[in-house]
Design a protein around this motif. Structure first.
Motif, PDB file in Angstrom:
ATOM      1  N   UNK A  56       0.830  -1.209   0.000  1.00 45.91           N
ATOM      2  CA  UNK A  56       0.000   0.000   0.000  1.00 45.91           C
ATOM      3  C   UNK A  56       0.862   1.256   0.000  1.00 45.91           C
ATOM      4  N   UNK A  57       2.037   1.181   0.642  1.00 46.56           N
ATOM      5  CA  UNK A  57       2.948   2.333   0.640  1.00 46.56           C
ATOM      6  C   UNK A  57       3.423   2.614  -0.794  1.00 46.56           C
ATOM      7  N   UNK A  58       3.727   1.542  -1.533  1.00 47.60           N
ATOM      8  CA  UNK A  58       4.184   1.699  -2.920  1.00 47.60           C
ATOM      9  C   UNK A  58       3.094   2.387  -3.752  1.00 47.60           C
ATOM     10  N   UNK A  59       1.841   1.953  -3.522  1.00 45.66           N
ATOM     11  CA  UNK A  59       0.720   2.578  -4.240  1.00 45.66           C
ATOM     12  C   UNK A  59       0.655   4.084  -3.918  1.00 45.66           C
ATOM     13  N   UNK A  60       0.802   4.415  -2.639  1.00 50.25           N
ATOM     14  CA  UNK A  60       0.747   5.833  -2.240  1.00 50.25           C
ATOM     15  C   UNK A  60       1.870   6.635  -2.906  1.00 50.25           C
ATOM     16  N   UNK A  61       3.021   5.994  -3.115  1.00 54.05           N
ATOM     17  CA  UNK A  61       4.161   6.720  -3.696  1.00 54.05           C
ATOM     18  C   UNK A  61       3.936   7.071  -5.165  1.00 54.05           C
ATOM     19  N   UNK A  62       2.929   6.439  -5.797  1.00 50.58           N
ATOM     20  CA  UNK A  62       2.614   6.795  -7.185  1.00 50.58           C
ATOM     21  C   UNK A  62       1.675   8.003  -7.239  1.00 50.58           C
ATOM     22  N   UNK A  63       1.157   8.386  -6.072  1.00 48.77           N
ATOM     23  CA  UNK A  63       0.126   9.444  -6.052  1.00 48.77           C
ATOM     24  C   UNK A  63       0.638  10.794  -5.572  1.00 48.77           C
ATOM     25  N   UNK A  64       1.965  10.932  -5.378  1.00 50.34           N
ATOM     26  CA  UNK A  64       2.523  12.184  -4.854  1.00 50.34           C
ATOM     27  C   UNK A  64       2.378  13.296  -5.894  1.00 50.34           C
ATOM     28  N   UNK A  65       1.836  14.424  -5.475  1.00 51.71           N
ATOM     29  CA  UNK A  65       1.667  15.560  -6.384  1.00 51.71           C
ATOM     30  C   UNK A  65       2.526  16.729  -5.888  1.00 51.71           C
ATOM     31  N   UNK A  66       3.025  17.570  -6.800  1.00 50.41           N
ATOM     32  CA  UNK A  66       3.888  18.683  -6.377  1.00 50.41           C
ATOM     33  C   UNK A  66       3.274  19.519  -5.255  1.00 50.41           C
ATOM     34  N   UNK A  67       1.954  19.725  -5.300  1.00 51.04           N
ATOM     35  CA  UNK A  67       1.352  20.583  -4.261  1.00 51.04           C
ATOM     36  C   UNK A  67       1.376  19.923  -2.872  1.00 51.04           C
TER      37      UNK A  67
END
Ligand code: CDP
Ligand code: CDP
Length: 208
Positions: A56-67
């Protein structure tokens, strides 16, 4: 034309302070890459909890946005520890590479600070600095910062956190914290901020 300054070092060494001042001096953009891992660590604590299930952490790391980097809740001790845990997952690191390299290669120059900038993210950086200071000095500085922000903390607690994080960051297999062979060493233990910044600017000036 791009000009890349890579600044690495252990927790609370003064990387961010030096990076910001150097970027302002030369008109470069600055990226605190620790914030990327802090964003993932914070999201993981909030949505998964302390188990930090890797998938689940890996999935979250694909969702990082500049803001996300603008969030005001990334500087806590709990988020710092979670950041260093998620940062040991190779897939998490891989998912954050493109953003960092694109930032670095912008025209006009960039300063990136973190743990693996000179070794992995920008091995061909124009200037590499390894900023460090004694463990006690770093813990004192971070303790003062957290105390001023109203966090309920103690010097001993911050010292233990810094030691645990440095150990995890140095011993992980994927992009461990290590001074790049071709880096200039900047030991800020007995330096004021002004002295550390002046030394960094002199090193960069010599390369321009
Ligand atoms: O980015 P990093 O975690 O390496 O450190 P920082 O956030 O730049 O610096 C940690 C704290 O140490 C800040 O409060 C700085 O003002 C302070 N500092 C200092 O007292 N003397 C220096 N030569 C550099 C930083
Ligand atoms: O400011 P401080 O030095 O305390 O930490 P940070 O730079 O915000 O980084 C938080 C954590 O993210 C570190 O302890 C590392 O585990 C991780 N990190 C990393 O693995 N690689 C980077 N380039 C930057 C940070």
């Amino acid at each position: 034309m791009s000009f890349i300054v890579a600044i690495d070092g252990p927790a609370a060494a003064g990387k961010g302070t030096v990076s910001k001042a150097v970027a302002a001096h030369f008109g470069f953009a600055h990226l605190d890459t620790g914030l990327l891992y802090r964003v993932v660590g914070r999201a993981a604590l909030a949505s998964i909890g302390p188990s930090l299930d890797p998938e689940r952490v890996i999935e979250l790391s694909t969702e990082v946005k500049p803001e996300d980097l603008e969030r005001t809740d990334l500087r806590t001790a709990a988020v710092a520890q979670a950041a260093s845990k998620v940062a040991a997952i190779p897939e998490v690191r891989a998912n954050l590479v493109t953003f960092q390299r694109e930032f670095a290669n912008r025209s006009g120059g960039a300063v990136l600070d973190g743990r693996d900038i000179g070794t992995v993210i920008c091995p061909d950086a124009d200037v590499k600095l390894f900023v460090t200071a004694s463990t006690e000095r770093r813990a004192e500085r971070r303790f003062k910062e957290l105390e001023e922000r109203g966090e309920d903390t103690s010097y001993e607690g911050v010292l233990a956190d810094v030691i645990a994080r440095d150990k995890r960051d140095s011993e992980r297999e994927s992009a461990p914290l290590i001074a790049p062979e071709d880096a200039h060493l900047l030991d800020t233990s007995d330096m004021s901020i002004a002295q550390a910044v002046a030394e960094a600017i002199a090193i960069i000036d010599a390369k321009r």
